[in-house]
Design an enzyme around this catalytic site. Structure first.
Site, mmCIF file in Angstrom:
data_model
loop_
_atom_site.group_PDB
_atom_site.id
_atom_site.type_symbol
_atom_site.label_atom_id
_atom_site.label_comp_id
_atom_site.label_asym_id
_atom_site.label_seq_id
_atom_site.Cartn_x
_atom_site.Cartn_y
_atom_site.Cartn_z
ATOM 1 N N TYR A 76 -7.075 0.389 -1.226
ATOM 2 C CA TYR A 76 -6.068 0.142 -2.272
ATOM 3 C C TYR A 76 -6.227 1.029 -3.506
ATOM 4 O O TYR A 76 -5.443 0.917 -4.440
ATOM 5 C CB TYR A 76 -6.101 -1.337 -2.689
ATOM 6 N N PRO B 194 0.003 -12.113 -3.804
ATOM 7 C CA PRO B 194 -1.363 -12.615 -3.769
ATOM 8 C C PRO B 194 -2.429 -11.537 -3.597
ATOM 9 O O PRO B 194 -2.268 -10.606 -2.802
ATOM 10 C CB PRO B 194 -1.374 -13.565 -2.555
ATOM 11 N N ASN B 195 -3.472 -11.716 -4.360
ATOM 12 C CA ASN B 195 -4.695 -10.888 -4.330
ATOM 13 C C ASN B 195 -4.533 -9.527 -4.990
ATOM 14 O O ASN B 195 -5.517 -8.825 -5.182
ATOM 15 C CB ASN B 195 -5.229 -10.727 -2.891
ATOM 16 N N ASN C 138 5.950 -6.142 -3.988
ATOM 17 C CA ASN C 138 4.837 -6.067 -3.058
ATOM 18 C C ASN C 138 4.347 -7.500 -2.911
ATOM 19 O O ASN C 138 3.614 -8.005 -3.766
ATOM 20 C CB ASN C 138 3.720 -5.169 -3.583
ATOM 21 N N ARG D 145 -12.061 -4.305 -5.658
ATOM 22 C CA ARG D 145 -12.592 -4.386 -4.286
ATOM 23 C C ARG D 145 -11.786 -3.432 -3.418
ATOM 24 O O ARG D 145 -10.659 -3.085 -3.760
ATOM 25 C CB ARG D 145 -12.410 -5.805 -3.704
ATOM 26 N N HIS E 158 4.371 -1.397 -0.365
ATOM 27 C CA HIS E 158 2.989 -1.666 0.029
ATOM 28 C C HIS E 158 2.160 -0.456 -0.352
ATOM 29 O O HIS E 158 2.562 0.684 -0.094
ATOM 30 C CB HIS E 158 2.877 -1.918 1.541
ATOM 31 N N ARG F 170 -2.634 -0.219 10.120
ATOM 32 C CA ARG F 170 -3.657 -1.251 9.945
ATOM 33 C C ARG F 170 -3.551 -2.295 11.076
ATOM 34 O O ARG F 170 -2.969 -2.017 12.108
ATOM 35 C CB ARG F 170 -3.517 -1.859 8.543
ATOM 36 N N ALA G 191 0.164 -10.299 1.464
ATOM 37 C CA ALA G 191 0.157 -10.893 2.808
ATOM 38 C C ALA G 191 1.329 -11.841 3.036
ATOM 39 O O ALA G 191 1.675 -12.128 4.192
ATOM 40 C CB ALA G 191 -1.165 -11.600 3.051
ATOM 41 N N GLU H 218 10.983 -2.947 -1.197
ATOM 42 C CA GLU H 218 9.710 -3.512 -0.729
ATOM 43 C C GLU H 218 8.644 -2.424 -0.802
ATOM 44 O O GLU H 218 8.862 -1.296 -0.348
ATOM 45 C CB GLU H 218 9.841 -4.001 0.720
HETATM 46 O O1 CA2 Z 1 -0.739 -2.485 1.160
HETATM 47 C C1 CA2 Z 1 -0.318 -3.402 0.443
HETATM 48 O O2 CA2 Z 1 0.129 -3.228 -0.675
HETATM 49 C C2 CA2 Z 1 -0.391 -4.832 0.973
HETATM 50 O O3 CA2 Z 1 0.800 -5.505 0.583
HETATM 51 C C3 CA2 Z 1 -1.593 -5.457 0.297
HETATM 52 C C4 CA2 Z 1 -1.887 -6.873 0.798
HETATM 53 C C5 CA2 Z 1 -1.947 -6.918 2.308
HETATM 54 O O4 CA2 Z 1 -2.119 -8.258 2.748
HETATM 55 C C6 CA2 Z 1 -0.705 -6.319 2.940
HETATM 56 O O5 CA2 Z 1 -0.843 -6.348 4.341
HETATM 57 C C7 CA2 Z 1 -0.496 -4.900 2.479
HETATM 58 C C8 CA2 Z 1 -3.245 -7.367 0.287
HETATM 59 C C9 CA2 Z 1 -3.443 -7.219 -1.155
HETATM 60 C C10 CA2 Z 1 -4.898 -7.475 -1.407
HETATM 61 O O6 CA2 Z 1 -5.274 -6.676 -2.466
HETATM 62 C C11 CA2 Z 1 -6.590 -6.506 -2.710
HETATM 63 C C12 CA2 Z 1 -6.908 -5.545 -3.614
HETATM 64 C C13 CA2 Z 1 -8.225 -5.308 -3.896
HETATM 65 C C14 CA2 Z 1 -9.223 -6.056 -3.264
HETATM 66 C C15 CA2 Z 1 -8.879 -7.014 -2.358
HETATM 67 C C16 CA2 Z 1 -7.546 -7.257 -2.077
#
Ligand code: CA2
Length: 153
Positions: free
Chosen positions: A24, A11-12, A75, A19, A101, A108, A78, A99
């Site tokens: 990221y 997700p996301n 990945n 963003r 990230h 974090r 969340a 896995e």
């Molecule tokens: O660090 C990672 O790859 C995470 O898996 C990314 C997840 C986060 O919830 C994990 O704790 C760590 C979130 C992905 C959200 O991605 C976005 C990318 C750009 C803008 C907003 C969100």
């Protein structure tokens, strides 16, 4: 036929590059996926990439991969910190699981420090951005080559 590898993003992660670049990076999901396919081809792996914002869809893809793929890079975003169903699906997957990230989840918020997926994974890479995906593909290729040479371990 080159061994198949499934790269799953949760997700996301479709928002990558649009963003929060400080966390990221600037690369979009399309950039990341294209780099995985290209790196896979250099390494002799047939890489397929999928992204979903829905837990059940990720699980369906993990189930389908059981018969067809040698490794899953995941990945789960969340869902890594909340889902029990994705690790259950991964426990039924016989191949290599890495896995991933992008960010260093241990640097974090506390809720990101635990992933339910980690115990099901062969390996975990975090904090290296998209380079982590590349390193994971390299490790998968080397492990598959080693197990082809020494099938009994
Ligand atoms: O660090 C990672 O790859 C995470 O898996 C990314 C997840 C986060 O919830 C994990 O704790 C760590 C979130 C992905 C959200 O991605 C976005 C990318 C750009 C803008 C907003 C969100």
């Amino acid at each position: 036929m080159p061994p198949a590898v499934l790269v799953l993003n949760g997700p996301n992660l479709n928002l990558l590059g649009r963003r929060e670049p400080a966390v990221y990076g600037h690369e979009t999901l399309a950039d990341l996926e294209a780099a995985c396919v290209a790196a896979g081809s250099d390494l002799g792996l047939a890489v397929t990439c999928r992204q979903s914002n829905h837990e059940g869809e990720l699980i369906d893809w993990i189930h389908a991969a059981r018969e067809t793929t040698a490794a899953i890079l995941i990945n789960a975003g969340a869902y890594s910190h909340t889902s029990q169903a994705i690790p259950d699906a991964l426990r039924a997957y016989p191949g290599i699981i890495v896995e991933l990230h992008l960010s260093n989840i241990y640097a974090r918020e506390a809720f990101r420090h635990h992933s339910h997926i980690s115990a099901t994974a062969t390996a975990v890479i975090c904090g290296l951005g998209s380079q982590g995906y590349h390193l994971a593909l390299r490790a998968v290729a080397e492990r598959l080559a080693a197990s082809a040479q020494h099938p009994d371990g």
